[in-house]
Design a protein around this motif. Structure first.
Motif, PDB file in Angstrom:
ATOM      1  N   ILE A   1     -14.100  -5.065  38.837  1.00  0.00           N
ATOM      2  CA  ILE A   1     -13.649  -5.410  37.491  1.00  0.00           C
ATOM      3  C   ILE A   1     -14.853  -5.643  36.577  1.00  0.00           C
ATOM      4  O   ILE A   1     -15.751  -6.424  36.924  1.00  0.00           O
ATOM      5  N   PRO A   2     -14.917  -4.998  35.427  1.00  0.00           N
ATOM      6  CA  PRO A   2     -16.041  -5.203  34.507  1.00  0.00           C
ATOM      7  C   PRO A   2     -16.158  -6.671  34.092  1.00  0.00           C
ATOM      8  O   PRO A   2     -15.159  -7.384  33.990  1.00  0.00           O
ATOM      9  N   ILE A   3     -17.380  -7.108  33.847  1.00  0.00           N
ATOM     10  CA  ILE A   3     -17.655  -8.510  33.544  1.00  0.00           C
ATOM     11  C   ILE A   3     -17.812  -8.700  32.037  1.00  0.00           C
ATOM     12  O   ILE A   3     -18.762  -8.202  31.423  1.00  0.00           O
ATOM     13  N   GLY A   4     -16.860  -9.437  31.447  1.00  0.00           N
ATOM     14  CA  GLY A   4     -16.936  -9.785  30.039  1.00  0.00           C
ATOM     15  C   GLY A   4     -17.303 -11.250  29.872  1.00  0.00           C
ATOM     16  O   GLY A   4     -17.480 -11.972  30.857  1.00  0.00           O
ATOM     17  N   PRO A   5     -17.399 -11.748  28.649  1.00  0.00           N
ATOM     18  CA  PRO A   5     -17.777 -13.144  28.423  1.00  0.00           C
ATOM     19  C   PRO A   5     -16.813 -14.151  29.049  1.00  0.00           C
ATOM     20  O   PRO A   5     -17.214 -15.263  29.401  1.00  0.00           O
ATOM     21  N   TRP A   6     -15.528 -13.786  29.163  1.00  0.00           N
ATOM     22  CA  TRP A   6     -14.535 -14.711  29.711  1.00  0.00           C
ATOM     23  C   TRP A   6     -14.360 -14.561  31.222  1.00  0.00           C
ATOM     24  O   TRP A   6     -13.528 -15.263  31.814  1.00  0.00           O
ATOM     25  N   ALA A   7     -15.114 -13.675  31.852  1.00  0.00           N
ATOM     26  CA  ALA A   7     -14.938 -13.447  33.289  1.00  0.00           C
ATOM     27  C   ALA A   7     -15.181 -14.711  34.102  1.00  0.00           C
ATOM     28  O   ALA A   7     -14.427 -15.041  35.027  1.00  0.00           O
ATOM     29  N   MET A   8     -16.242 -15.452  33.764  1.00  0.00           N
ATOM     30  CA  MET A   8     -16.545 -16.668  34.519  1.00  0.00           C
ATOM     31  C   MET A   8     -15.424 -17.694  34.364  1.00  0.00           C
ATOM     32  O   MET A   8     -15.002 -18.325  35.345  1.00  0.00           O
ATOM     33  N   ALA A   9     -14.933 -17.881  33.159  1.00  0.00           N
ATOM     34  CA  ALA A   9     -13.880 -18.864  32.929  1.00  0.00           C
ATOM     35  C   ALA A   9     -12.617 -18.512  33.722  1.00  0.00           C
ATOM     36  O   ALA A   9     -11.994 -19.392  34.333  1.00  0.00           O
ATOM     37  N   ARG A  10     -12.242 -17.237  33.728  1.00  0.00           N
ATOM     38  CA  ARG A  10     -11.043 -16.833  34.469  1.00  0.00           C
ATOM     39  C   ARG A  10     -11.201 -17.096  35.968  1.00  0.00           C
ATOM     40  O   ARG A  10     -10.278 -17.576  36.642  1.00  0.00           O
ATOM     41  N   ARG A  11     -12.363 -16.792  36.508  1.00  0.00           N
ATOM     42  CA  ARG A  11     -12.578 -16.951  37.941  1.00  0.00           C
ATOM     43  C   ARG A  11     -12.669 -18.425  38.332  1.00  0.00           C
ATOM     44  O   ARG A  11     -12.161 -18.840  39.377  1.00  0.00           O
TER      45      ARG A  11
ATOM     46  N   ALA B   1     -29.185  -9.249  34.229  1.00  0.00           N
ATOM     47  CA  ALA B   1     -29.140  -8.504  32.971  1.00  0.00           C
ATOM     48  C   ALA B   1     -29.847  -9.213  31.826  1.00  0.00           C
ATOM     49  O   ALA B   1     -30.041  -8.611  30.768  1.00  0.00           O
ATOM     50  N   SER B   2     -30.241 -10.461  32.028  1.00  0.00           N
ATOM     51  CA  SER B   2     -30.739 -11.272  30.909  1.00  0.00           C
ATOM     52  C   SER B   2     -32.241 -11.468  30.895  1.00  0.00           C
ATOM     53  O   SER B   2     -32.771 -12.077  29.960  1.00  0.00           O
ATOM     54  N   VAL B   3     -32.942 -11.007  31.924  1.00  0.00           N
ATOM     55  CA  VAL B   3     -34.379 -11.265  32.007  1.00  0.00           C
ATOM     56  C   VAL B   3     -35.141  -9.972  32.254  1.00  0.00           C
ATOM     57  O   VAL B   3     -34.574  -8.973  32.691  1.00  0.00           O
ATOM     58  N   LYS B   4     -36.435 -10.022  31.973  1.00  0.00           N
ATOM     59  CA  LYS B   4     -37.293  -8.897  32.321  1.00  0.00           C
ATOM     60  C   LYS B   4     -37.423  -8.798  33.834  1.00  0.00           C
ATOM     61  O   LYS B   4     -37.289  -9.797  34.540  1.00  0.00           O
TER      62      LYS B   4
ATOM     63  N   PRO C   1     -23.104 -13.072  28.736  1.00  0.00           N
ATOM     64  CA  PRO C   1     -23.233 -11.709  28.218  1.00  0.00           C
ATOM     65  C   PRO C   1     -22.009 -10.856  28.502  1.00  0.00           C
ATOM     66  O   PRO C   1     -21.298 -11.073  29.498  1.00  0.00           O
ATOM     67  N   ASP C   2     -21.754  -9.903  27.632  1.00  0.00           N
ATOM     68  CA  ASP C   2     -20.678  -8.936  27.823  1.00  0.00           C
ATOM     69  C   ASP C   2     -21.271  -7.723  28.535  1.00  0.00           C
ATOM     70  O   ASP C   2     -22.024  -6.948  27.947  1.00  0.00           O
TER      71      ASP C   2
END
Length: 401
Positions: free
Chosen positions: A263-273, A317-320, A381-382
Protein backbone atom coordinates in the motif's frame (compact mmCIF):
# COMPACT_ATOMS: atom_id res chain seq x y z
CA UNK A 1 2.82 -12.51 -2.30
CA UNK A 2 3.77 -12.55 -5.97
CA UNK A 3 5.23 -9.06 -5.49
CA UNK A 4 7.36 -10.28 -2.58
CA UNK A 5 8.57 -13.24 -4.65
CA UNK A 6 9.66 -10.87 -7.40
CA UNK A 7 11.37 -8.71 -4.79
CA UNK A 8 13.31 -11.66 -3.38
CA UNK A 9 14.39 -12.66 -6.89
CA UNK A 10 16.18 -9.32 -7.25
CA UNK A 11 19.93 -10.06 -7.08
CA UNK A 12 21.30 -9.66 -3.58
CA UNK A 13 18.01 -8.89 -1.81
CA UNK A 14 17.35 -12.36 -0.42
CA UNK A 15 20.97 -12.77 0.68
CA UNK A 16 21.10 -9.42 2.53
CA UNK A 17 17.75 -10.01 4.24
CA UNK A 18 18.75 -13.50 5.38
CA UNK A 19 22.24 -12.43 6.48
CA UNK A 20 21.08 -9.39 8.45
CA UNK A 21 18.28 -11.37 10.15
CA UNK A 22 20.80 -14.02 11.18
CA UNK A 23 23.27 -11.40 12.42
CA UNK A 24 20.52 -9.66 14.38
CA UNK A 25 19.10 -12.90 15.81
CA UNK A 26 21.07 -12.39 19.06
CA UNK A 27 19.06 -9.18 19.60
CA UNK A 28 16.13 -11.37 20.61
CA UNK A 29 18.28 -13.54 22.87
CA UNK A 30 20.92 -11.48 24.64
CA UNK A 31 18.80 -9.59 27.20
CA UNK A 32 16.98 -12.72 28.33
CA UNK A 33 20.19 -14.77 28.48
CA UNK A 34 22.00 -12.10 30.52
CA UNK A 35 19.00 -11.80 32.85
CA UNK A 36 18.95 -15.55 33.49
CA UNK A 37 22.74 -15.81 33.82
CA UNK A 38 23.27 -12.90 36.20
CA UNK A 39 20.33 -14.01 38.35
CA UNK A 40 21.83 -17.52 38.42
CA UNK A 41 25.30 -16.41 39.51
CA UNK A 42 24.22 -13.65 41.92
CA UNK A 43 20.82 -14.88 43.06
CA UNK A 44 19.37 -11.42 42.45
CA UNK A 45 17.01 -10.19 39.76
CA UNK A 46 17.89 -6.66 40.88
CA UNK A 47 21.53 -7.23 39.97
CA UNK A 48 20.45 -8.69 36.63
CA UNK A 49 18.31 -5.59 36.02
CA UNK A 50 21.31 -3.32 36.65
CA UNK A 51 23.42 -5.23 34.12
CA UNK A 52 20.63 -5.07 31.53
CA UNK A 53 20.19 -1.34 32.16
CA UNK A 54 23.92 -0.81 31.56
CA UNK A 55 23.70 -2.80 28.31
CA UNK A 56 20.67 -0.77 27.16
CA UNK A 57 22.46 2.52 27.86
CA UNK A 58 25.42 1.30 25.82
CA UNK A 59 23.16 0.36 22.92
CA UNK A 60 21.37 3.71 23.02
CA UNK A 61 24.67 5.58 22.83
CA UNK A 62 26.07 3.31 20.13
CA UNK A 63 23.16 3.57 17.68
CA UNK A 64 23.90 6.88 15.95
CA UNK A 65 27.63 6.87 16.73
CA UNK A 66 28.66 3.54 15.18
CA UNK A 67 26.22 4.09 12.31
CA UNK A 68 27.93 7.40 11.55
CA UNK A 69 31.35 5.74 11.74
CA UNK A 70 30.40 3.61 8.74
CA UNK A 71 30.54 6.75 6.58
CA UNK A 72 34.04 7.51 7.83
CA UNK A 73 35.71 4.10 7.87
CA UNK A 74 33.37 1.89 5.85
CA UNK A 75 30.76 -0.71 6.73
CA UNK A 76 33.02 -3.74 6.85
CA UNK A 77 35.68 -2.36 9.25
CA UNK A 78 33.12 -0.87 11.67
CA UNK A 79 30.84 -3.92 11.75
CA UNK A 80 33.80 -6.31 12.09
CA UNK A 81 35.39 -4.35 14.94
CA UNK A 82 32.16 -3.89 16.90
CA UNK A 83 31.19 -7.52 16.34
CA UNK A 84 34.48 -8.79 17.78
CA UNK A 85 34.33 -6.49 20.82
CA UNK A 86 30.70 -7.46 21.46
CA UNK A 87 31.53 -11.17 21.18
CA UNK A 88 34.46 -10.83 23.60
CA UNK A 89 32.38 -8.92 26.17
CA UNK A 90 29.52 -11.45 26.10
CA UNK A 91 32.03 -14.31 26.39
CA UNK A 92 33.56 -12.57 29.42
CA UNK A 93 30.13 -12.24 31.05
CA UNK A 94 29.62 -15.96 30.52
CA UNK A 95 33.00 -17.20 31.78
CA UNK A 96 34.25 -14.72 34.39
CA UNK A 97 33.24 -14.56 38.05
CA UNK A 98 32.90 -10.85 38.82
CA UNK A 99 31.17 -8.50 41.25
CA UNK A 100 28.03 -6.82 39.93
CA UNK A 101 29.85 -3.61 38.87
CA UNK A 102 32.17 -5.74 36.75
CA UNK A 103 29.23 -7.38 35.01
CA UNK A 104 27.68 -3.94 34.53
CA UNK A 105 30.86 -2.69 32.85
CA UNK A 106 30.88 -5.68 30.50
CA UNK A 107 27.15 -5.25 29.84
CA UNK A 108 27.72 -1.59 28.96
CA UNK A 109 30.59 -2.58 26.65
CA UNK A 110 28.48 -5.25 24.94
CA UNK A 111 25.73 -2.70 24.32
CA UNK A 112 28.16 -0.04 23.18
CA UNK A 113 29.69 -2.46 20.66
CA UNK A 114 26.44 -3.83 19.26
CA UNK A 115 27.15 -4.08 15.50
CA UNK A 116 25.11 -1.55 13.46
CA UNK A 117 23.71 -4.28 11.23
CA UNK A 118 20.22 -2.80 11.06
CA UNK A 119 21.41 0.65 9.98
CA UNK A 120 23.77 -0.90 7.43
CA UNK A 121 21.10 -3.12 5.89
CA UNK A 122 18.57 -0.32 5.56
CA UNK A 123 21.23 1.90 4.03
CA UNK A 124 22.03 -0.79 1.46
CA UNK A 125 18.41 -1.50 0.46
CA UNK A 126 17.94 1.60 -1.76
CA UNK A 127 20.97 0.49 -3.78
CA UNK A 128 19.55 -2.98 -4.45
CA UNK A 129 16.04 -2.30 -5.75
CA UNK A 130 14.09 0.12 -7.91
CA UNK A 131 12.25 3.06 -6.40
CA UNK A 132 8.95 1.19 -6.80
CA UNK A 133 10.26 -1.80 -4.86
CA UNK A 134 11.78 0.10 -1.94
CA UNK A 135 8.66 0.63 0.18
CA UNK A 136 7.58 -3.04 -0.14
CA UNK A 137 11.15 -4.02 0.78
CA UNK A 138 11.03 -1.95 3.98
CA UNK A 139 7.68 -3.58 4.78
CA UNK A 140 9.07 -7.06 4.14
CA UNK A 141 12.07 -6.29 6.35
CA UNK A 142 9.84 -5.01 9.17
CA UNK A 143 7.66 -8.12 8.87
CA UNK A 144 10.41 -10.72 8.73
CA UNK A 145 12.19 -9.29 11.77
CA UNK A 146 9.22 -10.58 13.78
CA UNK A 147 10.72 -14.05 13.21
CA UNK A 148 13.50 -12.97 15.59
CA UNK A 149 11.03 -12.12 18.34
CA UNK A 150 8.97 -15.28 17.80
CA UNK A 151 11.80 -17.84 17.76
CA UNK A 152 14.82 -16.34 19.54
CA UNK A 153 13.37 -16.02 23.08
CA UNK A 154 12.07 -19.59 22.93
CA UNK A 155 15.41 -20.98 21.75
CA UNK A 156 17.49 -19.17 24.36
CA UNK A 157 15.09 -20.02 27.19
CA UNK A 158 15.20 -23.72 26.33
CA UNK A 159 19.02 -23.70 26.13
CA UNK A 160 19.44 -21.67 29.33
CA UNK A 161 17.04 -23.77 31.39
CA UNK A 162 17.85 -27.21 29.97
CA UNK A 163 21.59 -26.91 29.26
CA UNK A 164 22.79 -23.89 31.22
CA UNK A 165 23.17 -20.14 31.08
CA UNK A 166 26.85 -20.27 30.10
CA UNK A 167 26.16 -22.39 26.98
CA UNK A 168 23.27 -20.04 26.19
CA UNK A 169 25.55 -16.99 26.17
CA UNK A 170 28.20 -18.84 24.15
CA UNK A 171 25.52 -19.83 21.63
CA UNK A 172 24.74 -16.13 21.21
CA UNK A 173 28.43 -15.46 20.52
CA UNK A 174 28.52 -18.18 17.85
CA UNK A 175 25.42 -16.82 16.10
CA UNK A 176 26.72 -13.24 16.39
CA UNK A 177 30.04 -14.12 14.77
CA UNK A 178 28.56 -16.44 12.16
CA UNK A 179 25.71 -14.16 11.13
CA UNK A 180 27.92 -11.08 11.29
CA UNK A 181 30.56 -12.71 9.09
CA UNK A 182 27.90 -13.74 6.56
CA UNK A 183 26.62 -10.18 6.40
CA UNK A 184 30.05 -8.53 6.25
CA UNK A 185 31.27 -10.89 3.51
CA UNK A 186 28.16 -10.38 1.36
CA UNK A 187 29.18 -8.71 -1.94
CA UNK A 188 26.50 -6.03 -1.55
CA UNK A 189 28.14 -4.75 1.63
CA UNK A 190 31.42 -4.27 -0.19
CA UNK A 191 29.80 -2.51 -3.14
CA UNK A 192 27.97 0.16 -1.15
CA UNK A 193 30.07 3.05 0.09
CA UNK A 194 28.46 5.60 2.41
CA UNK A 195 29.79 9.11 1.74
CA UNK A 196 31.24 10.83 4.79
CA UNK A 197 28.68 13.20 6.30
CA UNK A 198 29.63 16.86 6.42
CA UNK A 199 27.06 17.61 9.11
CA UNK A 200 27.75 17.45 12.85
CA UNK A 201 26.40 14.45 14.70
CA UNK A 202 22.78 14.87 15.70
CA UNK A 203 22.07 17.51 13.04
CA UNK A 204 20.04 14.95 11.14
CA UNK A 205 17.39 15.22 13.88
CA UNK A 206 16.59 18.70 12.61
CA UNK A 207 14.86 16.91 9.73
CA UNK A 208 11.23 16.79 10.89
CA UNK A 209 10.48 13.31 9.44
CA UNK A 210 13.54 11.83 11.19
CA UNK A 211 12.54 13.43 14.51
CA UNK A 212 8.97 12.19 14.10
CA UNK A 213 10.21 8.69 13.24
CA UNK A 214 12.36 8.70 16.37
CA UNK A 215 9.51 9.91 18.61
CA UNK A 216 6.88 7.59 17.15
CA UNK A 217 9.32 4.66 17.28
CA UNK A 218 9.93 5.44 20.97
CA UNK A 219 6.17 5.35 21.68
CA UNK A 220 5.41 2.32 19.49
CA UNK A 221 8.15 0.12 20.93
CA UNK A 222 7.30 1.42 24.42
CA UNK A 223 3.81 0.03 23.88
CA UNK A 224 5.19 -3.33 22.73
CA UNK A 225 7.49 -3.60 25.76
CA UNK A 226 4.64 -2.80 28.13
CA UNK A 227 2.62 -5.59 26.48
CA UNK A 228 5.46 -8.05 26.99
CA UNK A 229 5.71 -7.15 30.68
CA UNK A 230 1.94 -7.45 31.05
CA UNK A 231 1.75 -10.85 29.37
CA UNK A 232 4.54 -12.26 31.56
CA UNK A 233 2.85 -10.89 34.70
CA UNK A 234 -0.56 -12.19 33.60
CA UNK A 235 0.60 -15.75 33.11
CA UNK A 236 2.81 -16.22 36.15
CA UNK A 237 6.22 -15.07 34.94
CA UNK A 238 6.49 -16.80 31.63
CA UNK A 239 4.30 -19.90 31.53
CA UNK A 240 3.37 -21.65 28.29
CA UNK A 241 0.44 -19.26 27.80
CA UNK A 242 2.77 -16.25 27.92
CA UNK A 243 4.93 -17.61 25.11
CA UNK A 244 1.91 -18.43 22.96
CA UNK A 245 0.27 -15.03 23.46
CA UNK A 246 3.47 -13.11 22.69
CA UNK A 247 4.02 -15.28 19.63
CA UNK A 248 0.51 -14.40 18.45
CA UNK A 249 1.34 -10.71 18.88
CA UNK A 250 4.35 -11.16 16.57
CA UNK A 251 2.37 -13.33 14.14
CA UNK A 252 -0.20 -10.53 13.83
CA UNK A 253 2.60 -8.09 13.04
CA UNK A 254 4.13 -10.45 10.48
CA UNK A 255 0.76 -10.93 8.77
CA UNK A 256 0.02 -7.21 8.78
CA UNK A 257 3.35 -6.34 7.24
CA UNK A 258 3.00 -8.86 4.46
CA UNK A 259 -0.63 -7.94 3.79
CA UNK A 260 -0.23 -4.16 3.71
CA UNK A 261 3.34 -3.76 2.49
CA UNK A 262 2.26 -2.90 -1.06
CA UNK A 263 0.00 0.00 0.00
CA UNK A 264 1.46 3.41 -0.94
CA UNK A 265 2.49 5.56 2.03
CA UNK A 266 0.72 8.90 2.39
CA UNK A 267 0.82 11.44 5.25
CA UNK A 268 -2.03 9.67 7.08
CA UNK A 269 -0.54 6.18 6.74
CA UNK A 270 1.11 6.27 10.17
CA UNK A 271 -2.05 7.48 11.90
CA UNK A 272 -4.18 4.75 10.31
CA UNK A 273 -1.74 2.01 11.29
CA UNK A 274 -1.31 3.29 14.84
CA UNK A 275 -5.10 3.46 15.16
CA UNK A 276 -5.21 -0.31 14.64
CA UNK A 277 -2.55 -0.80 17.31
CA UNK A 278 -4.27 1.53 19.77
CA UNK A 279 -7.71 -0.06 19.39
CA UNK A 280 -6.29 -3.57 19.74
CA UNK A 281 -4.33 -2.68 22.87
CA UNK A 282 -7.29 -0.85 24.40
CA UNK A 283 -9.36 -4.02 24.03
CA UNK A 284 -6.79 -5.99 26.07
CA UNK A 285 -7.86 -4.05 29.16
CA UNK A 286 -11.32 -5.67 29.03
CA UNK A 287 -10.22 -9.17 30.09
CA UNK A 288 -7.09 -11.14 31.00
CA UNK A 289 -8.49 -14.37 29.55
CA UNK A 290 -5.85 -16.09 27.41
CA UNK A 291 -8.12 -16.35 24.37
CA UNK A 292 -9.23 -12.73 24.63
CA UNK A 293 -5.66 -11.48 25.00
CA UNK A 294 -4.47 -13.68 22.15
CA UNK A 295 -7.18 -12.37 19.82
CA UNK A 296 -6.81 -8.69 20.72
CA UNK A 297 -3.02 -8.82 20.45
CA UNK A 298 -3.21 -10.44 17.02
CA UNK A 299 -5.43 -7.51 15.98
CA UNK A 300 -3.09 -4.95 17.55
CA UNK A 301 -0.07 -6.64 15.99
CA UNK A 302 -1.50 -6.16 12.50
CA UNK A 303 -0.51 -2.50 12.71
CA UNK A 304 3.00 -2.93 14.15
CA UNK A 305 5.10 -3.97 11.14
CA UNK A 306 3.22 -1.65 8.73
CA UNK A 307 3.89 1.26 11.13
CA UNK A 308 7.58 0.34 11.30
CA UNK A 309 7.68 0.19 7.51
CA UNK A 310 6.42 3.79 7.42
CA UNK A 311 9.17 4.79 9.88
CA UNK A 312 11.87 3.23 7.72
CA UNK A 313 10.55 4.63 4.44
CA UNK A 314 10.04 8.20 5.72
CA UNK A 315 13.51 8.19 7.29
CA UNK A 316 15.16 6.98 4.10
CA UNK A 317 13.31 9.44 1.89
CA UNK A 318 14.06 12.48 4.06
CA UNK A 319 17.85 12.52 4.33
CA UNK A 320 20.90 12.52 2.11
CA UNK A 321 22.48 9.14 1.51
CA UNK A 322 25.50 10.14 3.62
CA UNK A 323 23.18 10.72 6.61
CA UNK A 324 21.04 7.61 6.18
CA UNK A 325 22.95 5.32 8.53
CA UNK A 326 23.07 7.91 11.32
CA UNK A 327 19.37 8.67 10.87
CA UNK A 328 18.50 4.98 11.26
CA UNK A 329 20.83 4.90 14.26
CA UNK A 330 18.82 7.66 15.98
CA UNK A 331 15.55 5.90 15.15
CA UNK A 332 16.94 2.71 16.68
CA UNK A 333 18.06 4.58 19.79
CA UNK A 334 14.56 6.02 20.18
CA UNK A 335 13.15 2.50 20.04
CA UNK A 336 15.64 1.22 22.63
CA UNK A 337 14.77 4.02 25.05
CA UNK A 338 11.09 3.33 24.39
CA UNK A 339 11.58 -0.33 25.24
CA UNK A 340 13.20 0.58 28.56
CA UNK A 341 10.54 3.18 29.39
CA UNK A 342 7.67 0.87 28.49
CA UNK A 343 9.02 -1.95 30.62
CA UNK A 344 9.72 0.35 33.58
CA UNK A 345 6.33 2.08 33.59
CA UNK A 346 4.51 -1.21 33.08
CA UNK A 347 6.47 -2.71 35.98
CA UNK A 348 5.43 0.08 38.36
CA UNK A 349 1.79 -0.23 37.31
CA UNK A 350 1.86 -4.02 37.67
CA UNK A 351 3.09 -3.62 41.25
CA UNK A 352 0.40 -0.99 41.91
CA UNK A 353 -2.77 -2.31 40.25
CA UNK A 354 -1.82 -5.69 38.77
CA UNK A 355 -1.20 -6.94 35.21
CA UNK A 356 -3.98 -4.79 33.79
CA UNK A 357 -1.81 -1.78 34.53
CA UNK A 358 0.69 -2.91 31.90
CA UNK A 359 -2.00 -2.98 29.22
CA UNK A 360 -3.14 0.48 30.30
CA UNK A 361 0.45 1.67 29.87
CA UNK A 362 0.70 0.00 26.45
CA UNK A 363 -2.53 1.64 25.32
CA UNK A 364 -1.32 5.03 26.57
CA UNK A 365 1.96 4.72 24.65
CA UNK A 366 0.16 3.71 21.45
CA UNK A 367 -2.47 6.46 21.86
CA UNK A 368 0.30 9.04 22.36
CA UNK A 369 1.91 7.83 19.13
CA UNK A 370 -1.44 8.14 17.35
CA UNK A 371 -1.89 11.70 18.65
CA UNK A 372 1.58 12.65 17.42
CA UNK A 373 0.82 11.16 13.99
CA UNK A 374 -2.45 13.12 13.76
CA UNK A 375 -1.27 16.45 15.18
CA UNK A 376 1.94 16.51 13.15
CA UNK A 377 0.54 14.87 10.01
CA UNK A 378 2.04 17.64 7.86
CA UNK A 379 5.48 16.47 8.95
CA UNK A 380 4.96 12.99 7.46
CA UNK A 381 6.09 12.88 3.81
CA UNK A 382 3.73 11.85 1.02
CA UNK A 383 5.51 8.92 -0.65
CA UNK A 384 2.65 7.94 -2.96
CA UNK A 385 4.17 7.69 -6.40
CA UNK A 386 7.44 9.05 -5.05
CA UNK A 387 10.86 7.49 -4.72
CA UNK A 388 11.57 6.54 -1.08
CA UNK A 389 15.31 6.43 -1.77
CA UNK A 390 17.63 8.82 0.09
CA UNK A 391 18.39 12.25 -1.38
CA UNK A 392 21.58 12.00 -3.50
CA UNK A 393 24.68 13.70 -2.11
CA UNK A 394 25.67 16.56 -4.39
CA UNK A 395 28.33 19.24 -4.36
CA UNK A 396 28.35 22.69 -5.97
CA UNK A 397 29.81 22.67 -9.46
CA UNK A 398 31.84 25.66 -10.66
CA UNK A 399 30.58 27.09 -13.93
CA UNK A 400 31.91 29.77 -16.26
CA UNK A 401 29.36 32.43 -17.12
Amino acid sequence: MAGYRDLLRTPGVGRIIAAQLTARFPNGMTSLAILLHIEHVTGSYGAAGLVLAAASIGQAIAGPVTSRWMGRWGMRPVITATMLVCAISITAIALLALPVPGYMALGFLSGLSTPPIQSAARTIYPKLVTAKQLTPLFSLDASLQEIIWIIAPVVITVVATQVGTVPALLLIVVILLGGGAWFVLSPEVGRVRIPRSRRSIGKVLTKVPVLLATVVGFLLIGACSAVEAGVVATFDHGGLEAGIVLALFSVGSLAGGLAFGHIPIGPWAMARRLAIVTVGLALTIVSLDVFWLGGTLVFAGIGIAPALAVLFAMTSASVKFSDTAEAFGWVGTGQLIGAAAGSAIAGFLIDDIGPTGAYVAATAFAAAGLIVAVVFVRGFPDLRGRDASPIPDTEPVSTIT
